[in-house]
Write an enzyme that holds these catalytic residues in place. Structure first.
Site, PDB file in Angstrom:
ATOM      1  N   ASP A 260      38.101  25.057  36.137  1.00 41.06           N
ATOM      2  CA  ASP A 260      37.691  25.616  37.421  1.00 41.06           C
ATOM      3  C   ASP A 260      36.596  24.774  38.068  1.00 41.06           C
ATOM      4  O   ASP A 260      35.789  24.134  37.382  1.00 41.06           O
ATOM      5  CB  ASP A 260      37.164  27.039  37.239  1.00 41.06           C
ATOM      6  CG  ASP A 260      38.231  28.091  37.479  1.00 41.06           C
ATOM      7  OD1 ASP A 260      39.163  27.817  38.250  1.00 41.06           O
ATOM      8  OD2 ASP A 260      38.129  29.181  36.892  1.00 41.06           O
TER       9      ASP A 260
ATOM     10  N   GLN B  36      38.077  21.703  45.744  1.00 39.95           N
ATOM     11  CA  GLN B  36      37.747  22.639  46.819  1.00 39.95           C
ATOM     12  C   GLN B  36      37.772  21.916  48.163  1.00 39.95           C
ATOM     13  O   GLN B  36      36.996  20.992  48.387  1.00 39.95           O
ATOM     14  CB  GLN B  36      36.366  23.251  46.567  1.00 39.95           C
ATOM     15  CG  GLN B  36      36.309  23.991  45.236  1.00 39.95           C
ATOM     16  CD  GLN B  36      34.933  24.540  44.927  1.00 39.95           C
ATOM     17  OE1 GLN B  36      34.680  25.727  45.078  1.00 39.95           O
ATOM     18  NE2 GLN B  36      34.029  23.682  44.500  1.00 39.95           N
TER      19      GLN B  36
ATOM     20  N   ARG C  81      44.775  22.093  41.270  1.00 38.73           N
ATOM     21  CA  ARG C  81      44.757  23.344  42.033  1.00 38.73           C
ATOM     22  C   ARG C  81      43.856  23.132  43.252  1.00 38.73           C
ATOM     23  O   ARG C  81      42.669  22.824  43.115  1.00 38.73           O
ATOM     24  CB  ARG C  81      44.209  24.497  41.190  1.00 38.73           C
ATOM     25  CG  ARG C  81      44.099  25.824  41.970  1.00 38.73           C
ATOM     26  CD  ARG C  81      43.268  26.849  41.211  1.00 38.73           C
ATOM     27  NE  ARG C  81      43.854  27.169  39.924  1.00 38.73           N
ATOM     28  CZ  ARG C  81      43.162  27.656  38.893  1.00 38.73           C
ATOM     29  NH1 ARG C  81      41.847  27.834  38.990  1.00 38.73           N
ATOM     30  NH2 ARG C  81      43.769  27.924  37.754  1.00 38.73           N
TER      31      ARG C  81
ATOM     32  N   LYS D  99      40.233  26.599  48.876  1.00 35.42           N
ATOM     33  CA  LYS D  99      39.336  26.310  49.999  1.00 35.42           C
ATOM     34  C   LYS D  99      37.888  26.160  49.551  1.00 35.42           C
ATOM     35  O   LYS D  99      37.160  25.315  50.061  1.00 35.42           O
ATOM     36  CB  LYS D  99      39.465  27.403  51.065  1.00 35.42           C
ATOM     37  CG  LYS D  99      40.757  27.299  51.852  1.00 35.42           C
ATOM     38  CD  LYS D  99      40.743  28.152  53.107  1.00 35.42           C
ATOM     39  CE  LYS D  99      41.942  27.840  53.990  1.00 35.42           C
ATOM     40  NZ  LYS D  99      41.958  28.655  55.234  1.00 35.42           N
ATOM     41  N   GLY D 100      37.453  26.978  48.596  1.00 40.32           N
ATOM     42  CA  GLY D 100      36.072  26.896  48.125  1.00 40.32           C
ATOM     43  C   GLY D 100      35.352  28.207  48.322  1.00 40.32           C
ATOM     44  O   GLY D 100      35.551  28.882  49.337  1.00 40.32           O
TER      45      GLY D 100
ATOM     46  N   THR E 137      46.102  29.511  47.868  1.00 39.27           N
ATOM     47  CA  THR E 137      45.722  30.033  49.185  1.00 39.27           C
ATOM     48  C   THR E 137      46.448  31.333  49.439  1.00 39.27           C
ATOM     49  O   THR E 137      47.513  31.590  48.872  1.00 39.27           O
ATOM     50  CB  THR E 137      46.055  29.022  50.296  1.00 39.27           C
ATOM     51  OG1 THR E 137      45.634  29.553  51.566  1.00 39.27           O
ATOM     52  CG2 THR E 137      47.556  28.750  50.358  1.00 39.27           C
TER      53      THR E 137
ATOM     54  N   ARG F 164      32.038  36.549  45.542  1.00 40.35           N
ATOM     55  CA  ARG F 164      32.686  35.391  46.165  1.00 40.35           C
ATOM     56  C   ARG F 164      34.033  35.777  46.774  1.00 40.35           C
ATOM     57  O   ARG F 164      34.430  35.244  47.808  1.00 40.35           O
ATOM     58  CB  ARG F 164      32.839  34.253  45.147  1.00 40.35           C
ATOM     59  CG  ARG F 164      31.511  33.593  44.785  1.00 40.35           C
ATOM     60  CD  ARG F 164      31.710  32.282  44.054  1.00 40.35           C
ATOM     61  NE  ARG F 164      32.271  32.458  42.728  1.00 40.35           N
ATOM     62  CZ  ARG F 164      31.541  32.649  41.623  1.00 40.35           C
ATOM     63  NH1 ARG F 164      30.216  32.716  41.697  1.00 40.35           N
ATOM     64  NH2 ARG F 164      32.131  32.763  40.451  1.00 40.35           N
TER      65      ARG F 164
END
Length: 318
Positions: free
Chosen positions: A144, A173, A194, A197-198, A236, A298
């Site tokens: 990740d 990201q 992967r 967007k972040g 997404t 988040r």
């Protein structure tokens, strides 16, 4: 961009607000929409149901920013047990899709990257242990992304271990200004990226701040991955990138076995099912564990609809 996003991300870093929210009994009901549970047994039940629905899973044992070696060791032990349990699930191969149905996602800061005595080396060795186990169990591992201060060290670890485990995945990201170049560098043969967007609060000089800028960057990064030789993982929930991924895959002669969609547990379940029903590879990111606060905040910052759901639930329960 959601005007509440900076406030929500600031809340993610507030110990006082964390104590307040985690002390409210009704919060647990809301957390369960986005988190599979606090125990591995709860997680396994959710994972099996998703597999039975024709979707794949990527499981994250929640935790990050470990500064205690015993805690990092405990995280490694939990992931080893998790890999065993995932390997034992009924996970029939999906028609036309070669990817392993189960995967684990892991943050290097949970494996000791921030330890004072050569943390990156400790995290790298711990990740090697997990990858060795995962390879034996036919389970994928993806590293990740975290905040931008960890990106160089994280990608250095991924590069090092790809020599032994070429299938090791990494998360990039799109809101980071560097990511388009990283996509081009890391999308070689056998690679897995992967693209999301972040989700962290980042300064303007390292990350795009406006929603349209992030979307434009995402599409440029997606182009780089689709034109590369690796296996793009399109993370997404937004309709435009989902449709664009389909178009770009067709233009680059990618069948449904050469890329996948990824979405979060609890978000756009109907869209996940629609894509899977059309024969697309869909993997659901499923977190579990007691350290859910940072993850939840988040998720609320990413999508106004999530925040609306959260507030509605608070009002209805009060």
């Amino acid at each position: 961009m959601n005007p509440l996003r900076p406030l929500i991300l600031a809340a993610a870093e507030s110990p006082r607000l964390k104590r307040a929210l985690t002390g409210i009994p009704i919060t647990a009901d809301i957390v369960r929409r986005f988190v599979a549970g606090e125990t591995r047994a709860e997680l396994i039940e959710v994972a099996q149901a998703l597999l039975d629905s024709g979707r794949m899973v990527s499981v994250d044992f929640l935790g990050e920013n470990t500064t205690d070696r015993s805690q990092a060791d405990a995280t490694v032990a939990e992931y080893l047990s998790l890999i065993n349990d995932l390997a034992a699930l009924n996970r029939s191969a999906l028609p036309g899709i070669d990817a392993p149905p189960v995967e684990v996602s892991v943050k290097l800061s949970a494996l000791g990257q921030a330890l004072p005595d050569d943390g990156p080396a400790t995290a790298t060795e711990n990740l090697r242990i997990l990858c060795t186990k995962a390879a034996q169990a036919d389970v994928w591992v993806t590293v990740d992304a975290e905040d931008h201060t960890t990106t160089d060290a994280t990608l250095a670890t991924v590069r090092e271990l790809r020599g032994e485990f070429p299938w090791l995945g990494a998360v990039l990201q799109a809101y980071l200004r560097r990511t388009e170049a990283d996509c081009r560098e890391l999308s070689g043969p056998g690679s897995r990226i992967r693209l999301c967007k972040g989700a962290y609060r980042e300064p303007h000089d390292v990350a795009f701040q406006r929603a349209y800028e992030v979307t434009e960057s995402y599409l440029r990064c997606l182009d780089a991955l689709m034109l590369g030789d690796g296996y793009p993982m399109v993370a997404t929930h937004d309709p435009e990138p989902i449709a664009d991924a389909e178009d770009r895959a067709a233009e680059s002669d990618r069948g449904p076995d050469r890329f996948e969609y990824q979405m979060l547990y609890g978000v756009r379940d109907a869209e996940q099912s629609r894509l899977a029903g059309e024969g697309r590879a869909v993997r659901v990111y499923v977190p579990y564990g007691s350290q859910w606060y940072g993850y939840l905040t988040r998720r609320l910052a990413e999508r106004p609809a999530n925040l609306t759901f959260f507030l509605r639930a608070l009002v209805s329960k009060s």
